[in-house]
Design a protein around this motif. Sequence first.
Motif, mmCIF file in Angstrom:
data_model
loop_
_atom_site.group_PDB
_atom_site.id
_atom_site.type_symbol
_atom_site.label_atom_id
_atom_site.label_comp_id
_atom_site.label_asym_id
_atom_site.label_seq_id
_atom_site.Cartn_x
_atom_site.Cartn_y
_atom_site.Cartn_z
ATOM 1 N N ASP A 1 0.827 -1.227 0.000
ATOM 2 C CA ASP A 1 -0.157 -0.080 -0.063
ATOM 3 C C ASP A 1 0.863 1.274 -0.071
ATOM 4 N N ARG A 2 1.946 1.181 0.630
ATOM 5 C CA ARG A 2 3.017 2.316 0.755
ATOM 6 C C ARG A 2 3.366 2.615 -0.782
ATOM 7 N N LYS A 3 3.832 1.648 -1.487
ATOM 8 C CA LYS A 3 4.360 2.161 -2.606
ATOM 9 C C LYS A 3 3.020 2.314 -3.813
ATOM 10 N N ALA A 4 2.175 1.867 -3.767
ATOM 11 C CA ALA A 4 0.706 2.035 -4.435
ATOM 12 C C ALA A 4 0.336 3.525 -4.369
ATOM 13 N N LEU A 5 0.454 3.954 -3.096
ATOM 14 C CA LEU A 5 -0.092 5.344 -2.921
ATOM 15 C C LEU A 5 0.912 6.241 -3.054
ATOM 16 N N ALA A 6 2.050 5.964 -3.105
ATOM 17 C CA ALA A 6 3.228 6.956 -3.540
ATOM 18 C C ALA A 6 3.336 6.929 -4.966
ATOM 19 N N ARG A 7 3.154 5.886 -5.704
ATOM 20 C CA ARG A 7 2.932 6.090 -7.309
ATOM 21 C C ARG A 7 1.636 6.927 -7.455
ATOM 22 N N ARG A 8 0.704 6.815 -6.758
ATOM 23 C CA ARG A 8 -0.287 7.644 -7.219
ATOM 24 C C ARG A 8 -0.084 9.107 -6.917
ATOM 25 N N GLN A 9 0.850 9.236 -6.002
ATOM 26 C CA GLN A 9 0.747 10.806 -5.477
ATOM 27 C C GLN A 9 1.822 11.392 -6.429
ATOM 28 N N GLN A 10 2.710 10.556 -7.236
ATOM 29 C CA GLN A 10 3.607 10.962 -8.019
ATOM 30 C C GLN A 10 3.013 11.099 -9.510
ATOM 31 N N GLN A 11 1.729 10.217 -9.652
ATOM 32 C CA GLN A 11 0.972 10.714 -10.909
ATOM 33 C C GLN A 11 0.447 12.090 -10.883
ATOM 34 N N LEU A 12 -0.109 12.349 -9.684
ATOM 35 C CA LEU A 12 -0.709 13.763 -9.599
ATOM 36 C C LEU A 12 0.231 14.866 -9.585
ATOM 37 N N LEU A 13 1.336 14.528 -8.779
ATOM 38 C CA LEU A 13 2.540 15.547 -8.893
ATOM 39 C C LEU A 13 2.963 16.024 -10.598
ATOM 40 N N MET A 14 3.026 14.713 -11.175
ATOM 41 C CA MET A 14 3.530 15.169 -12.514
ATOM 42 C C MET A 14 2.578 15.829 -13.446
ATOM 43 N N ALA A 15 1.078 15.930 -13.034
ATOM 44 C CA ALA A 15 0.063 16.597 -13.831
ATOM 45 C C ALA A 15 0.327 18.156 -13.530
ATOM 46 N N GLN A 16 0.041 18.594 -14.618
ATOM 47 C CA GLN A 16 -0.076 20.278 -14.743
ATOM 48 C C GLN A 16 -1.405 20.896 -14.053
ATOM 49 N N GLY A 17 -0.920 21.970 -13.445
ATOM 50 C CA GLY A 17 -2.484 22.783 -13.005
ATOM 51 C C GLY A 17 -2.753 22.335 -11.433
ATOM 52 N N ASP A 18 -3.417 23.090 -11.022
ATOM 53 C CA ASP A 18 -3.978 23.157 -9.403
ATOM 54 C C ASP A 18 -5.263 22.441 -9.568
ATOM 55 N N ASN A 19 -5.664 22.136 -8.299
ATOM 56 C CA ASN A 19 -6.973 21.702 -7.916
ATOM 57 C C ASN A 19 -7.420 20.573 -8.733
ATOM 58 N N ARG A 20 -6.385 19.528 -8.804
ATOM 59 C CA ARG A 20 -6.546 18.243 -9.527
ATOM 60 C C ARG A 20 -6.526 17.280 -8.446
ATOM 61 N N THR A 21 -7.575 16.318 -8.498
ATOM 62 C CA THR A 21 -7.640 15.297 -7.479
ATOM 63 C C THR A 21 -7.795 13.996 -8.138
ATOM 64 N N VAL A 22 -6.881 13.006 -7.461
ATOM 65 C CA VAL A 22 -7.127 11.440 -7.803
ATOM 66 C C VAL A 22 -7.437 10.720 -6.543
ATOM 67 N N THR A 23 -7.950 9.732 -6.828
ATOM 68 C CA THR A 23 -8.509 8.552 -5.765
ATOM 69 C C THR A 23 -7.467 7.304 -5.633
ATOM 70 N N TRP A 24 -7.462 6.718 -4.684
ATOM 71 C CA TRP A 24 -6.530 5.571 -4.692
ATOM 72 C C TRP A 24 -7.298 4.611 -3.796
ATOM 73 N N GLN A 25 -7.303 3.346 -4.235
ATOM 74 C CA GLN A 25 -7.797 2.053 -3.645
ATOM 75 C C GLN A 25 -6.996 1.054 -3.349
ATOM 76 N N SER A 26 -6.414 0.674 -2.287
ATOM 77 C CA SER A 26 -5.658 -0.252 -2.272
ATOM 78 C C SER A 26 -6.394 -1.878 -3.006
ATOM 79 N N ASP A 27 -5.789 -2.625 -3.662
ATOM 80 C CA ASP A 27 -6.107 -3.560 -4.189
ATOM 81 C C ASP A 27 -6.250 -4.801 -3.350
ATOM 82 N N HIS A 28 -5.715 -4.872 -1.992
ATOM 83 C CA HIS A 28 -5.882 -5.899 -1.323
ATOM 84 C C HIS A 28 -6.423 -5.612 0.110
#
Length: 268
Positions: free
Chosen positions: A73-100
């Motif tokens: 879960d640590r690795k998966a959540l960190a990856r999701r954070q990085q995906q959002l950091l790479m996006a341009q612009g503010d007020n963007r939101t992503v969700t994350w759900q553990s697969d296990h």
Amino acid sequence: MRDFYRIGVKTFSVLCISAAISGCATDQSGNTAQTGTEPGVHTTRNHVVAGLASLIGGETFGSSIGNMLDNMDRKALARRQQQLLMAQGDNRTVTWQSDHSTMRATITTSNTRQEDKSIRIVRNADVAAPGSIHAIGARYQVTSSSPVYLSPSTSATVAMTLPTHSVIMVVGQLTGQNWMLVSQHGRSIGYVAASSLQPLSAGSHHAATSGTFDLDAAPAAPEGKTVSSNVNASVTCRDLKTVATDKGKSSTSTETACRSAQGVWELN
């Protein structure tokens, strides 16, 4: 505000991601935007994310909620954070759900801004030290065959010539000047006129001609002496808010992430 977690190792490698990791960011109006392809410590033509898991594996989490995260879960959540950091612009939101597990989170970026910081630059010993720069840390494509000078002057010694359509990492642009400091395999190799480079878009690799190649994917030049120095830089930063929930419990963390001249996001 109670911390969701505290990153022990604060530097995440932002690797050049396409098919291996691609994500959509959703702004608060519900629109979606494909996250951009961004650079990292090392990439190949296939833009794989090898090495990310091992870098994230050293994390430590300080709060009680954070301690409930297992390594996956640590690795998966960190990856999701990085995906959002790479996006341009503010007020963007992503969700994350553990697969296990039942862990889930929403992650939002905001307040993108420029901050003045002292950053470390590693360069070949014969490359002149830069003055103040606007840190970029992104891959650019060469629009026409361009010399790389050992100092920001057309009268300086030429270290090499970049072929048209090749791709190079841009460390940053000298403040108030038309010069870009470029690097290969983590070492600054010289200066290129800014007019000869253009940002590499997310779709550039798919539309590239057969003559296009990434200089960081090519073998490195024979390694010589390197030096490092701290320079004043304008750095892109943004706030990262994570709200995690698990079994009725909720915790929030708000941190600042800044992008270094090597294309690495650092959580402050």
